[in-house]
Structures are given as C-alpha cells and as structure tokens.
Design an enzyme around this catalytic site. Structure first.
Site, PDB file in Angstrom:
ATOM      1  N   SER A  39     -59.530   2.097  25.802  1.00 55.51           N
ATOM      2  CA  SER A  39     -60.756   1.406  25.397  1.00 55.51           C
ATOM      3  C   SER A  39     -61.151   1.832  23.993  1.00 55.51           C
ATOM      4  O   SER A  39     -60.893   2.978  23.591  1.00 55.51           O
ATOM      5  CB  SER A  39     -61.904   1.748  26.357  1.00 55.51           C
ATOM      6  OG  SER A  39     -63.151   1.241  25.880  1.00 55.51           O
ATOM      7  N   TYR A  77     -67.238   8.050  30.321  1.00 53.10           N
ATOM      8  CA  TYR A  77     -66.276   6.943  30.230  1.00 53.10           C
ATOM      9  C   TYR A  77     -65.385   7.099  29.006  1.00 53.10           C
ATOM     10  O   TYR A  77     -64.153   6.970  29.091  1.00 53.10           O
ATOM     11  CB  TYR A  77     -67.039   5.616  30.170  1.00 53.10           C
ATOM     12  CG  TYR A  77     -66.164   4.402  29.998  1.00 53.10           C
ATOM     13  CD1 TYR A  77     -65.392   3.925  31.060  1.00 53.10           C
ATOM     14  CD2 TYR A  77     -66.113   3.722  28.780  1.00 53.10           C
ATOM     15  CE1 TYR A  77     -64.593   2.805  30.905  1.00 53.10           C
ATOM     16  CE2 TYR A  77     -65.318   2.605  28.619  1.00 53.10           C
ATOM     17  CZ  TYR A  77     -64.557   2.144  29.689  1.00 53.10           C
ATOM     18  OH  TYR A  77     -63.759   1.036  29.529  1.00 53.10           O
TER      19      TYR A  77
END
Length: 249
Positions: free
Chosen positions: A138, A151
C-alpha cells in the site's frame, strides 16, 4: 487468446466487492482458472455467480493454516500446480497511537503480516517454474497518515517481504513483486469510516490524489494482471504504484 491462458491462479480476499473480486474477474478474462478464498461465504458465492465459469471458491481464513491447507488441496487436485498468487487479503485500522490497543495491533499484524506469510509459504510446494507472486502492499507504507500507524507498519512489512522473497525464490524461476495502490473506491471505505462518514472520507481521499479522484478496483486489477503475465518478465522484487500520481508528482 488471453495472457494467462491455461494458468492456475489464487486470489485471497477474492470475494470482497473491491480489489480481490475485480482481480479474480480480470484473471479469468485473461484465461486463468482462479481459486478465490475469504472468510465470508456469501461474498464468495456472490463472486462466483458474478464471474461465472473459471472461478472456484474455497472459504477460509488466511490466518488459519488448516484453512490454507484446504485451499491448496483444492489447487493441487486440479493437477496443474500454481502459476499466479495474489496475496491480497488484508484488514485496516483507524486509530492514533493514543487510541491503539495491543489487541487491535495484534489483529492487524496477524492478518496482514502473518496471514500473508502463511499464504505464500503454503503455496511454495505448488508454485510452477515461472510463477508470479504478487503481494498487496500500500502507498500507506510510505506515509505518516494520522491514525493509520498499525496499517502502514503492516504494509511496510509486506514491501520488505516482496524484496526478500524475490531474492529467495528467484532460483526457482518464481518472480515476487508488490503492488501499492493509492486510495481505491471499495466497500472497505464504508467499513472503515462508517456509512455516515463515507461521502466525506471519499471526497477527502480523492482530493489528495494528483489525478483528482480515487482509483477503481479494475484499475488495480489491470496492474495485477500485468504482474501476473509474461509482460512483466523482467520485474523482480519491484513495487508497482497504482496511485493516480499520489506518490509520484
């Protein structure tokens, strides 16, 4: 003729109404037989009904080795090994350092880091020479976005896995690469921020992207299909950004 004719693929998190399902659909369109897995049987059934022939659903949790064994037993039973693995399944958290609990940190790392490791490790005996493994990292891994620390840390680990595993598996002719998507318009936005905040969250996320909007799941799927195919044969340990220029300009 598709770019993946006759090949066998696995997409974890393949039932979700987002990147996983869009990628499964694209790989099938390119000629692959795709095995999808996920925890929610109703979403897997929905994906199979939507995609049609060329997809097999095997319900399971990537953090549970027994579930991954069932998935790979199904792939093994097909008798053609495994040519493409998209380790896509993951989860997110929205909590600042002050708010983050040990339980929530453990949950994120269990799914995104340990689950990805177990997914790829379990596939090793099945990977054919020339196979392509794609990890879902990501753009968050390179940012200090408030409340996304857990995250982002988990996705930074995924980026490191891609480099290391590419080095470790190159002798088998297996290519490992990562893909880093920017903000993508999926149902996950609603789940993370809540339906009442969805419109505001999407507007804010899109405004920060150079191209001026959030991405679509099919745009990420196209990039995964590229990494899965021989078109990317000279790419190894790379991190392909699909981010609308968010991290580029």
């Amino acid at each position: 003729m598709g770019k993946l004719d006759g090949r066998t693929a696995v997409v974890t998190g393949g039932g979700t109404r987002g990147i996983g399902r869009a990628t499964a659909r694209r790989l099938v369109a390119e000629g692959a037989h795709v095995f999808i897995t996920g925890r929610r049987t109703e979403l897997l059934d929905e994906a199979v009904a939507e995609i049609g022939e060329g997809v097999t659903a095997v319900p399971g949790d990537i953090t549970a080795p027994a579930d991954l064994d069932r998935l790979y037993d199904a792939v093994r039973a097909r008798g053609r090994g495994l040519d493409v693995l998209f380790a896509n399944a993951g989860t997110a958290s929205h909590a600042t350092l002050e708010q983050l609990t040990v339980a929530e940190l453990d949950r994120i790392l269990a799914v995104n880091v340990r689950g990805t490791m177990l997914t790829v490790q379990g596939a090793l005996p099945l990977l054919n020479p020339g196979a392509s493994v794609i990890l879902n990292a990501s753009t968050a891994a390179g940012h200090g976005t408030v409340a996304f620390g857990a995250y982002a840390a988990s996705k930074a680990a995924i980026r490191t896995f891609a480099r290391t595993w590419a080095n470790e598996l190159k002798g088998r002719g297996v290519r490992v690469n990562a893909i880093s998507a920017g903000p993508i318009d999926t149902s996950g936005i609603t789940e993370l921020f809540g339906a009442e905040n969805e419109a505001v969250a999407k507007a804010a996320l899109g405004a920060n992207v150079a191209i001026g909007r959030m991405g679509r799941p099919d745009e990420v799927a196209a990039a995964v299909a590229f990494l899965a195919s021989d078109d990317s044969s000279y790419m190894l340990g790379a991190n392909l950004y699909v981010d609308g220029g968010e991290n580029q300009i």
